[in-house]
Design a protein around this motif. Structure first.
Motif, PDB file in Angstrom:
ATOM      1  N   ASN A  36      -1.243  10.497   8.215  1.00  0.00           N
ATOM      2  CA  ASN A  36      -0.974  10.378   6.779  1.00  0.00           C
ATOM      3  C   ASN A  36       0.515  10.132   6.513  1.00  0.00           C
ATOM      4  O   ASN A  36       0.880   9.470   5.535  1.00  0.00           O
ATOM      5  N   ILE A  37       1.346  10.675   7.386  1.00  0.00           N
ATOM      6  CA  ILE A  37       2.792  10.524   7.246  1.00  0.00           C
ATOM      7  C   ILE A  37       3.238   9.109   7.629  1.00  0.00           C
ATOM      8  O   ILE A  37       4.158   8.542   7.028  1.00  0.00           O
ATOM      9  N   MET A  38       2.565   8.535   8.612  1.00  0.00           N
ATOM     10  CA  MET A  38       2.973   7.233   9.148  1.00  0.00           C
ATOM     11  C   MET A  38       3.113   6.144   8.080  1.00  0.00           C
ATOM     12  O   MET A  38       4.156   5.474   8.010  1.00  0.00           O
ATOM     13  N   ARG A  50       7.692  16.644  24.749  1.00  0.00           N
ATOM     14  CA  ARG A  50       8.278  15.572  23.943  1.00  0.00           C
ATOM     15  C   ARG A  50       7.820  15.690  22.487  1.00  0.00           C
ATOM     16  O   ARG A  50       8.597  15.444  21.559  1.00  0.00           O
ATOM     17  N   LYS A  51       6.572  16.106  22.282  1.00  0.00           N
ATOM     18  CA  LYS A  51       6.068  16.296  20.919  1.00  0.00           C
ATOM     19  C   LYS A  51       6.819  17.410  20.204  1.00  0.00           C
ATOM     20  O   LYS A  51       7.012  17.357  18.986  1.00  0.00           O
ATOM     21  N   PHE A  83       4.574  10.175  18.757  1.00  0.00           N
ATOM     22  CA  PHE A  83       3.961  11.495  18.596  1.00  0.00           C
ATOM     23  C   PHE A  83       2.441  11.423  18.710  1.00  0.00           C
ATOM     24  O   PHE A  83       1.809  12.303  19.299  1.00  0.00           O
ATOM     25  N   VAL A  84       1.814  10.387  18.134  1.00  0.00           N
ATOM     26  CA  VAL A  84       0.350  10.293  18.150  1.00  0.00           C
ATOM     27  C   VAL A  84      -0.184   9.641  19.428  1.00  0.00           C
ATOM     28  O   VAL A  84      -1.391   9.603  19.650  1.00  0.00           O
ATOM     29  N   LEU A  97       2.109  18.744  12.292  1.00  0.00           N
ATOM     30  CA  LEU A  97       2.344  17.306  12.426  1.00  0.00           C
ATOM     31  C   LEU A  97       1.161  16.620  13.117  1.00  0.00           C
ATOM     32  O   LEU A  97       0.830  15.479  12.795  1.00  0.00           O
ATOM     33  N   LYS A  98       0.510  17.341  14.031  1.00  0.00           N
ATOM     34  CA  LYS A  98      -0.685  16.787  14.679  1.00  0.00           C
ATOM     35  C   LYS A  98      -1.773  16.477  13.648  1.00  0.00           C
ATOM     36  O   LYS A  98      -2.511  15.496  13.774  1.00  0.00           O
TER      37      LYS A  98
END
Length: 232
Positions: free
Chosen positions: A74-76, A53-54, A44-45, A68-69
């Motif tokens: 922070n989620i990773m 795809r994102k 995603f990043v 999510l962008k």
């Protein structure tokens, strides 16, 4: 000839059945799910990932794409932490879940999760090394973890897989700038021979470009001079 054909068919069918029985499909399913989250958030990043795809990835992670962008980085680490607990439980029960037990690409999952939890690399590297040497994991993954482990220890890497970036003072402009480089490599002139033998399909130069860096074979002494200049 017909008898031989029938016998061969029976043998092939038996081998296929045995191969299927040796795979732990429940464990494979669990590892596949972990791999989706580990690689999905990184895809995603990635700047080369399409917006379409994102959209799919955002739906998978149950986030609005724009949100999510903002939150992906922070989620990773949260995903990495959760996945680490899962693979440590798997390791304690099965050892390294390699090709024989879970097939491919599920045999790479534990590698990725450990690689993305740097504090655990020294602890689990011997397990990854053993899996690579025994053919349960493609050896190039063992090579990548070895390079990361050596980099953490302040040593020269072997296969040139690891890069680093740091803010430095440009002595010519007097301004701070971001400096990226391939971590110094032991016996750098032969690195591409080692990479080929380990199973990499690209040279150190091409790999560096893929990561946005023009390769230069710095020595550790040269990097120390750039990153930690002496104060007069």
């Amino acid at each position: 000839m017909k008898i031989y054909a029938v016998l061969l068919l029976i043998v092939f069918s038996s081998l296929t059945t045995l191969a299927q029985k040796s795979i732990n499909f429940e464990l494979k399913k669990q590892l596949d799910s972990i791999l989706q989250t580990d690689q999905g958030i990184r895809e995603f990043v990635d700047s080369e990932t399409s917006e379409k795809r994102k959209d799919t990835l955002a739906q998978f992670f149950n986030y609005p794409k724009e949100e999510l962008k903002k939150q992906a980085w922070n989620i990773m680490p949260k995903i990495d932490s959760i996945n680490l607990k899962k693979v440590e439980a798997i390791i304690s029960k099965y050892g390294y879940p390699g090709k024989t037990l879970v097939g491919e690409p599920a045999n790479t999952v534990v590698f990725y999760v450990i690689q993305h939890n740097p504090s655990k690399i020294s602890q689990y590297y011997p397990l990854i090394e053993k899996a690579g040497k025994e053919g349960e994991l493609p050896f190039k993954y063992t090579a990548m973890m070895l390079d990361r482990k050596l980099g953490q220890e302040g040593k020269e890497q072997v296969y040139g897989t690891q890069v680093y970036g740091v803010m430095i003072n440009n002595p010519q402009t007097g301004k701070k700038e971001f400096f990226q480089y391939v971590i110094p490599i032991k016996n750098a002139k032969n690195v591409n021979k080692r990479r080929k033998k380990a199973g990499f399909d690209s040279t150190v130069e091409v790999n560096a470009l893929r990561l946005g860096i023009v390769y230069k074979a710095y020595t550790k002494k040269e990097i120390d001079k750039i990153v930690k200049p002496k104060i007069n």
